[in-house]
Scaffold this motif. Structure first.
Motif, PDB file in Angstrom:
ATOM      1  N   ASN A 129       0.418  -1.378  -0.121  1.00  0.00           N
ATOM      2  CA  ASN A 129      -0.104   0.224  -0.059  1.00  0.00           C
ATOM      3  C   ASN A 129       1.103   0.765  -0.257  1.00  0.00           C
ATOM      4  N   SER A 130      -0.121   2.205  -0.241  1.00  0.00           N
ATOM      5  CA  SER A 130       0.756   3.394   0.191  1.00  0.00           C
ATOM      6  C   SER A 130       1.557   4.335   0.720  1.00  0.00           C
ATOM      7  N   GLY A 131       1.689   3.168   1.945  1.00  0.00           N
ATOM      8  CA  GLY A 131       2.142   3.095   3.242  1.00  0.00           C
ATOM      9  C   GLY A 131       3.535   2.337   3.325  1.00  0.00           C
ATOM     10  N   GLY A 132       3.168   2.270   2.567  1.00  0.00           N
ATOM     11  CA  GLY A 132       4.939   1.001   2.514  1.00  0.00           C
ATOM     12  C   GLY A 132       4.715  -0.837   3.232  1.00  0.00           C
ATOM     13  N   ALA A 133       3.028  -0.792   3.299  1.00  0.00           N
ATOM     14  CA  ALA A 133       3.284  -1.997   4.371  1.00  0.00           C
ATOM     15  C   ALA A 133       2.418  -2.986   3.101  1.00  0.00           C
ATOM     16  N   ILE A 134       3.189  -4.454   3.217  1.00  0.00           N
ATOM     17  CA  ILE A 134       3.405  -5.255   2.235  1.00  0.00           C
ATOM     18  C   ILE A 134       2.596  -6.334   2.916  1.00  0.00           C
ATOM     19  N   THR A 135       2.167  -7.221   2.185  1.00  0.00           N
ATOM     20  CA  THR A 135       1.439  -8.338   2.770  1.00  0.00           C
ATOM     21  C   THR A 135       1.356  -9.922   1.719  1.00  0.00           C
TER      22      THR A 135
END
Length: 121
Positions: free
Chosen positions: A52-58
Motif C-alpha cells: 500500500n501507499s504506506g509501504g505495508a506489504i502483505t
C-alpha cells in the motif's frame, strides 16, 4: 479510466525464477494499493502479495520467503520477483490496483488481464 499492463509470465522449471511487472496508466490521481493475485484452474482467486501507499506489504503464507513485491517510484510500476517456483505456483497471475481517479476523484479498483505462470516439475 485506469489500465493495468502486466508482463513477465511464462514457463519455468521447478526451482526457477520469474519476474512479473505491472504498470498502471490512465486517469490516476493516486494509487493507494497495488498487488498480485492468482487463480489456478478450479480454484478461487487468492492474494499473492500487495503493497500500500504506506509501504505495508502483505504476502500469502505460501509465498513468504520466495516471492518479493517491490516498486521504484510510488506504487507504479510494481514488480513481483518469484524465486524457487514450484508446480503449485502454476496459475494465472492478476495485477490489481486501487486508488482515486483524476477525472472525478472517485475510487477505482482495476484488474489486469492476467499473465500465465506455469511451473513444470
Amino acid at each position: 479510466q485506469v489500465q493495468l499492463e502486466e508482463s513477465g509470465g511464462g514457463l519455468v522449471q521447478a526451482g526457477g525464477s520469474l519476474r512479473l511487472s505491472c504498470a498502471a496508466s490512465g486517469s490516476i490521481y493516486t494509487i493507494n494499493g497495488i498487488g498480485w493475485y492468482r487463480q489456478a484452474p478450479g480454484k478461487q482467486r487468492e492474494l499473492v502479495a500487495t503493497v500500500n501507499s504506506g509501504g505495508a506489504i502483505t504476502y500469502a503464507d505460501s509465498v513468504k520467503g520466495r516471492f518479493t513485491i517491490s516498486r521504484i517510484v510510488a506504487l507504479n510500476p510494481v514488480y513481483l520477483q518469484m524465486n524457487n517456483l514450484q508446480p503449485e505456483d502454476t496459475a494465472v497471475y492478476y495485477c490489481n490496483s486501487k486508488g482515486y481517479s483524476s477525472l472525478d476523484l472517485r475510487p477505482f479498483d482495476t484488474w489486469g488481464q492476467g499473465t500465465q505462470v506455469t511451473v513444470s516439475s
